[in-house]
Design a protein around this motif. Structure first.
Motif, PDB file in Angstrom:
ATOM      1  N   GLN A   1     -78.791 -29.013  12.188  1.00  0.00           N
ATOM      2  CA  GLN A   1     -78.809 -28.519  10.803  1.00  0.00           C
ATOM      3  C   GLN A   1     -77.947 -29.394   9.905  1.00  0.00           C
ATOM      4  O   GLN A   1     -78.334 -29.741   8.792  1.00  0.00           O
ATOM      5  CB  GLN A   1     -78.317 -27.077  10.771  1.00  0.00           C
ATOM      6  CG  GLN A   1     -78.377 -26.481   9.365  1.00  0.00           C
ATOM      7  CD  GLN A   1     -78.134 -24.989   9.365  1.00  0.00           C
ATOM      8  OE1 GLN A   1     -77.335 -24.504  10.144  1.00  0.00           O
ATOM      9  NE2 GLN A   1     -78.815 -24.269   8.517  1.00  0.00           N
ATOM     10  N   GLU A   2     -76.776 -29.786  10.427  1.00  0.00           N
ATOM     11  CA  GLU A   2     -75.870 -30.634   9.627  1.00  0.00           C
ATOM     12  C   GLU A   2     -76.486 -31.981   9.364  1.00  0.00           C
ATOM     13  O   GLU A   2     -76.345 -32.544   8.284  1.00  0.00           O
ATOM     14  CB  GLU A   2     -74.552 -30.839  10.377  1.00  0.00           C
ATOM     15  CG  GLU A   2     -73.589 -29.706  10.139  1.00  0.00           C
ATOM     16  CD  GLU A   2     -72.420 -29.749  11.108  1.00  0.00           C
ATOM     17  OE1 GLU A   2     -71.806 -28.693  11.293  1.00  0.00           O
ATOM     18  OE2 GLU A   2     -72.165 -30.837  11.668  1.00  0.00           O
ATOM     19  N   GLN A   5     -78.978 -31.751   6.656  1.00  0.00           N
ATOM     20  CA  GLN A   5     -78.307 -31.657   5.360  1.00  0.00           C
ATOM     21  C   GLN A   5     -77.728 -33.001   4.942  1.00  0.00           C
ATOM     22  O   GLN A   5     -77.764 -33.374   3.774  1.00  0.00           O
ATOM     23  CB  GLN A   5     -77.219 -30.570   5.404  1.00  0.00           C
ATOM     24  CG  GLN A   5     -77.837 -29.173   5.432  1.00  0.00           C
ATOM     25  CD  GLN A   5     -76.863 -28.072   5.788  1.00  0.00           C
ATOM     26  OE1 GLN A   5     -75.947 -28.263   6.579  1.00  0.00           O
ATOM     27  NE2 GLN A   5     -77.073 -26.895   5.226  1.00  0.00           N
ATOM     28  N   ASP A   8     -80.563 -35.221   3.689  1.00  0.00           N
ATOM     29  CA  ASP A   8     -80.932 -34.758   2.354  1.00  0.00           C
ATOM     30  C   ASP A   8     -79.944 -35.297   1.314  1.00  0.00           C
ATOM     31  O   ASP A   8     -80.327 -35.863   0.289  1.00  0.00           O
ATOM     32  CB  ASP A   8     -80.874 -33.231   2.357  1.00  0.00           C
ATOM     33  CG  ASP A   8     -82.023 -32.633   1.587  1.00  0.00           C
ATOM     34  OD1 ASP A   8     -81.778 -31.704   0.796  1.00  0.00           O
ATOM     35  OD2 ASP A   8     -83.151 -33.114   1.759  1.00  0.00           O
ATOM     36  N   GLN A   9     -78.664 -35.121   1.603  1.00  0.00           N
ATOM     37  CA  GLN A   9     -77.610 -35.582   0.687  1.00  0.00           C
ATOM     38  C   GLN A   9     -77.725 -37.067   0.430  1.00  0.00           C
ATOM     39  O   GLN A   9     -77.590 -37.533  -0.699  1.00  0.00           O
ATOM     40  CB  GLN A   9     -76.224 -35.296   1.285  1.00  0.00           C
ATOM     41  CG  GLN A   9     -75.624 -33.983   0.849  1.00  0.00           C
ATOM     42  CD  GLN A   9     -75.814 -33.738  -0.623  1.00  0.00           C
ATOM     43  OE1 GLN A   9     -75.294 -34.485  -1.463  1.00  0.00           O
ATOM     44  NE2 GLN A   9     -76.564 -32.736  -0.980  1.00  0.00           N
ATOM     45  N   ASN A  58     -84.831 -23.914  -2.254  1.00  0.00           N
ATOM     46  CA  ASN A  58     -85.725 -25.066  -2.283  1.00  0.00           C
ATOM     47  C   ASN A  58     -86.989 -24.869  -1.465  1.00  0.00           C
ATOM     48  O   ASN A  58     -88.041 -25.403  -1.816  1.00  0.00           O
ATOM     49  CB  ASN A  58     -84.994 -26.322  -1.793  1.00  0.00           C
ATOM     50  CG  ASN A  58     -84.017 -26.843  -2.828  1.00  0.00           C
ATOM     51  OD1 ASN A  58     -83.938 -26.329  -3.933  1.00  0.00           O
ATOM     52  ND2 ASN A  58     -83.277 -27.874  -2.471  1.00  0.00           N
ATOM     53  N   ASN A  59     -86.908 -24.106  -0.390  1.00  0.00           N
ATOM     54  CA  ASN A  59     -88.098 -23.840   0.419  1.00  0.00           C
ATOM     55  C   ASN A  59     -89.125 -23.120  -0.450  1.00  0.00           C
ATOM     56  O   ASN A  59     -90.327 -23.394  -0.391  1.00  0.00           O
ATOM     57  CB  ASN A  59     -87.734 -22.993   1.647  1.00  0.00           C
ATOM     58  CG  ASN A  59     -88.722 -23.145   2.790  1.00  0.00           C
ATOM     59  OD1 ASN A  59     -89.595 -22.317   3.006  1.00  0.00           O
ATOM     60  ND2 ASN A  59     -88.612 -24.236   3.535  1.00  0.00           N
ATOM     61  N   PHE A 129     -84.214 -25.361   5.896  1.00  0.00           N
ATOM     62  CA  PHE A 129     -83.254 -25.847   6.881  1.00  0.00           C
ATOM     63  C   PHE A 129     -81.802 -25.513   6.558  1.00  0.00           C
ATOM     64  O   PHE A 129     -80.917 -25.729   7.376  1.00  0.00           O
ATOM     65  CB  PHE A 129     -83.417 -27.353   7.097  1.00  0.00           C
ATOM     66  CG  PHE A 129     -82.987 -28.185   5.928  1.00  0.00           C
ATOM     67  CD1 PHE A 129     -83.924 -28.629   5.005  1.00  0.00           C
ATOM     68  CD2 PHE A 129     -81.653 -28.538   5.742  1.00  0.00           C
ATOM     69  CE1 PHE A 129     -83.547 -29.406   3.926  1.00  0.00           C
ATOM     70  CE2 PHE A 129     -81.260 -29.307   4.661  1.00  0.00           C
ATOM     71  CZ  PHE A 129     -82.206 -29.738   3.745  1.00  0.00           C
ATOM     72  N   SER A 130     -81.546 -24.987   5.372  1.00  0.00           N
ATOM     73  CA  SER A 130     -80.163 -24.622   5.018  1.00  0.00           C
ATOM     74  C   SER A 130     -79.843 -23.182   5.381  1.00  0.00           C
ATOM     75  O   SER A 130     -78.719 -22.719   5.195  1.00  0.00           O
ATOM     76  CB  SER A 130     -79.928 -24.778   3.518  1.00  0.00           C
ATOM     77  OG  SER A 130     -80.280 -26.056   3.121  1.00  0.00           O
ATOM     78  N   LYS A 132     -78.730 -19.831   6.869  1.00  0.00           N
ATOM     79  CA  LYS A 132     -77.671 -19.461   7.815  1.00  0.00           C
ATOM     80  C   LYS A 132     -77.379 -17.989   7.620  1.00  0.00           C
ATOM     81  O   LYS A 132     -77.387 -17.496   6.505  1.00  0.00           O
ATOM     82  CB  LYS A 132     -76.398 -20.234   7.456  1.00  0.00           C
ATOM     83  CG  LYS A 132     -75.853 -21.112   8.532  1.00  0.00           C
ATOM     84  CD  LYS A 132     -74.560 -21.774   8.104  1.00  0.00           C
ATOM     85  CE  LYS A 132     -74.495 -23.151   8.738  1.00  0.00           C
ATOM     86  NZ  LYS A 132     -73.473 -23.987   8.252  1.00  0.00           N
ATOM     87  N   LYS A 184     -87.048 -30.141  12.815  1.00  0.00           N
ATOM     88  CA  LYS A 184     -85.706 -29.606  13.056  1.00  0.00           C
ATOM     89  C   LYS A 184     -85.625 -29.191  14.520  1.00  0.00           C
ATOM     90  O   LYS A 184     -86.639 -29.025  15.187  1.00  0.00           O
ATOM     91  CB  LYS A 184     -85.437 -28.398  12.146  1.00  0.00           C
ATOM     92  CG  LYS A 184     -85.789 -28.623  10.686  1.00  0.00           C
ATOM     93  CD  LYS A 184     -85.012 -29.779  10.098  1.00  0.00           C
ATOM     94  CE  LYS A 184     -85.489 -30.200   8.730  1.00  0.00           C
ATOM     95  NZ  LYS A 184     -86.822 -30.828   8.678  1.00  0.00           N
TER      96      LYS A 184
END
Lengths: 227, 202
Positions: A1-2, A5, A8-9, A58-59, A129-130, A132, A184
Motif C-alpha cells: 500500500q505504501e 502511495q 502516486d506521489q 479518487n476511486n 488503494f488508500s 484503511k 496491488k
C-alpha cells in the motif's frame, strides 16, 4: 500500500502529472476493460444498463470518468454518488456526466434483487488503494447489498472493503478487477474471471525504479488482460 | 493523435532501424497537444524527439513539457535547415505547430521558418487538426502537404483540401448534445477505438 502511495506521489510531484490527467486515463481504462469483457450485446437486460457506485475519494472520481466513457461506448450507466467532495475536479466530472444525461440516483436500490432486475453490471468505484480502517456509512450497507447481488461486479483497482494487501475472504467477490498502474498485493486474492491492467501512463524510468515488471500492453490498447 | 500514428505507421512497418519520430510543437494549444502525443508515443515504444522552440508559460503546458523530459524524450535545441538530416534521422514528422486557433501573428515568425523546412522534407507528415500554415477554412496554396491528418473533435473546413493518404477523426469524447447542436454527424467509432479513419479522399 505504501509503495502504491509512493508511486502516486512521485507521478504528481516529480513527473508533474495532474490528478485530472491520470484520473481520465484510469477511468478510460476501466470503461475499455468493461467493454472488452462485457460487450453491450452480452447483456441479458433489455438495455446495457450499468450501475456505477462512486465512493468519496479518487476511486469515486475514476468511477465518474468510467461512467462517462461507458456512455460513449453505448452503455446506459446510472451513478450513485452519495458523498461528493467539495472540489472542482469532482464537481466538473459530475457535471460532465449530468450533461451526458447520465442519471444520478437519489437513493441506493435497497434490495439486491432490484439491482439484478435493472442492471446487467455493477461498477464498484467505492474505495481504492488508500483505503484503511473501518468502512463508514452508507458504504457499509451498500457493500452488504452488493455482496448479495448476482449481476457481475467490476471493481476499480481494489475490491472495496478489502485490505489493500491482504484481501478479505468474507468481503466483496467481484467478477472483474481493473488494477490501475500495477496490481496491488490484494490482487493475489482475486478470484473472479477477469483481471485487467489499466492506467497505461507509467514512465519507463518509474517502472524500473519500483521494479514493477509490467507485462507489455498490446499495440496501442490502454488495457491488458492479465487473466 | 498518438493512437492514429501507430495505425498509420505501425511499428513493424517503419523504414528506419529505430522507430524515431520528430514531433514539432508550436507555441499554443496545438503544440501542447503535440507534447501529450509525444509522451504517448514513447509509451507505445516509439522514439520521439521534440522540437519546441517557443514555449508557452501556461502552467499546464509547462507540466506537459516536464512529463516529456522525465520520460527521457529529447528536446532539440534547433531544427536542422538541411532537410536531408531530418529525412535520414526520422521515420515521420508530427506537425503540431499551428492549429485552428492560429489567428494571431504573434508566434508566427519561428513557425514560418519551421514550416519552410517542413515543406521540403520527404518523410511523411502527420498533421494535428489543421495542416500548419493552412487557412483553417480555405486551405492552403503552396503550404505543407501532410500524409496523414488527424482532425480533433470534427474536421475543419480546410480538411476538404486534404489530399494525403489517411484522414482520422479523434472526437469520441464529444457529448451527444454537442454533436447534435453543431450537426457534426460523426461516423461510428469501431469498438473502443478513440479514432476513426474517414474514407480516403481519392
Amino acid at each position: 500500500q505504501e509503495e502504491a502511495q509512493a508511486i502516486d506521489q512521485e507521478l504528481f510531484t516529480e513527473y508533474k502529472f495532474s490528478v485530472d490527467q491520470l484520473m481520465e486515463l484510469a477511468g478510460l481504462s476501466c470503461a475499455t476493460a468493461i467493454a472488452k469483457a462485457y460487450p453491450p450485446s452480452s447483456f441479458t437486460t433489455s438495455q446495457p444498463t450499468v450501475l456505477v457506485v462512486c465512493g468519496p475519494g479518487n476511486n469515486g472520481g475514476d468511477g465518474l470518468v468510467c461512467a462517462r466513457h461507458l456512455k460513449l461506448y453505448g452503455y446506459e450507466p446510472a451513478v450513485y454518488y452519495p458523498k461528493r467532495p467539495n472540489k472542482p475536479l469532482f464537481e466538473g466530472l459530475t457535471t460532465q456526466c449530468q450533461k451526458m444525461d447520465i442519471p444520478f440516483l437519489p437513493e441506493f436500490p435497497g434490495e439486491a434483487e432490484l439491482i439484478d432486475e435493472v442492471y446487467g453490471l455493477v461498477v464498484d468505484a467505492i474505495f481504492g488503494f488508500s483505503f484503511k480502517g473501518a468502512v463508514r456509512e452508507p458504504f457499509g450497507s451498500i457493500l452488504g447489498t452488493l455482496q448479495r447481488v448476482t449481476a457481475p461486479i467490476a471493481s476499480i483497482d481494489v475490491p472495496s472493503g478489502w485490505d489493500v494487501e491482504k484481501g478479505k475472504a468474507d468481503g466483496l467477490q467481484p467478477d472483474m478487477l481493473v488494477s490501475l498502474t500495477a496490481p496491488k498485493k490484494a490482487a493475489a486474492h482475486f478470484a473472479g474471471r477477469y483481471h485487467f491492467l489499466g492506467g497505461r501512463f507509467v514512465p519507463p524510468a518509474l517502472e524500473k525504479k519500483y521494479a514493477l515488471n509490467l507485462p507489455p500492453y498490446p499495440g496501442t490498447d490502454c488495457v491488458l488482460q492479465l487473466s | 493523435l498518438s493512437v492514429s500514428s501507430p495505425q498509420a505507421f505501425p511499428l513493424p512497418s517503419l523504414p528506419r532501424k529505430q522507430p524515431t519520430v520528430l514531433v514539432v510543437c508550436g507555441p499554443a494549444q496545438n503544440g501542447a497537444i503535440g507534447l501529450v502525443c509525444a509522451r504517448h508515443l514513447r509509451i507505445f515504444d516509439y522514439e520521439p524527439t521534440i522540437f519546441y522552440p517557443k514555449r508557452s508559460s501556461d502552467p499546464l503546458y509547462r507540466d506537459f513539457t516536464t512529463q516529456c523530459e522525465k520520460m527521457d524524450i529529447p528536446f532539440l535545441s534547433y531544427l536542422p535547415t538541411e532537410v536531408q538530416l531530418i529525412n535520414d534521422a526520422y521515420n515521420a514528422v508530427v506537425d503540431a505547430v499551428l492549429g485552428a486557433e492560429a489567428e494571431a501573428a504573434e508566434g508566427r515568425e519561428p513557425c514560418a521558418a519551421i514550416l519552410a523546412t517542413l515543406k521540403h522534407i520527404r518523410i511523411p507528415i502527420v498533421s494535428l487538426d489543421v495542416p500548419s500554415g493552412w487557412d483553417v477554412e480555405a486551405g492552403s496554396s503552396g503550404g505543407i502537404s501532410p500524409d496523414v491528418l488527424v482532425s480533433l473533435a470534427a474536421p475543419k473546413q480546410c480538411a476538404r483540401r486534404f489530399l494525403g493518404r489517411q484522414h482520422f477523426v479523434a472526437g469520441r469524447f464529444l457529448p451527444y448534445d454537442v454533436q447534435k447542436k453543431f450537426e457534426l454527424n460523426p461516423p461510428e467509432y469501431p469498438g473502443t477505438e478513440c479514432v476513426v479513419a474517414l474514407r480516403a479522399p481519392r
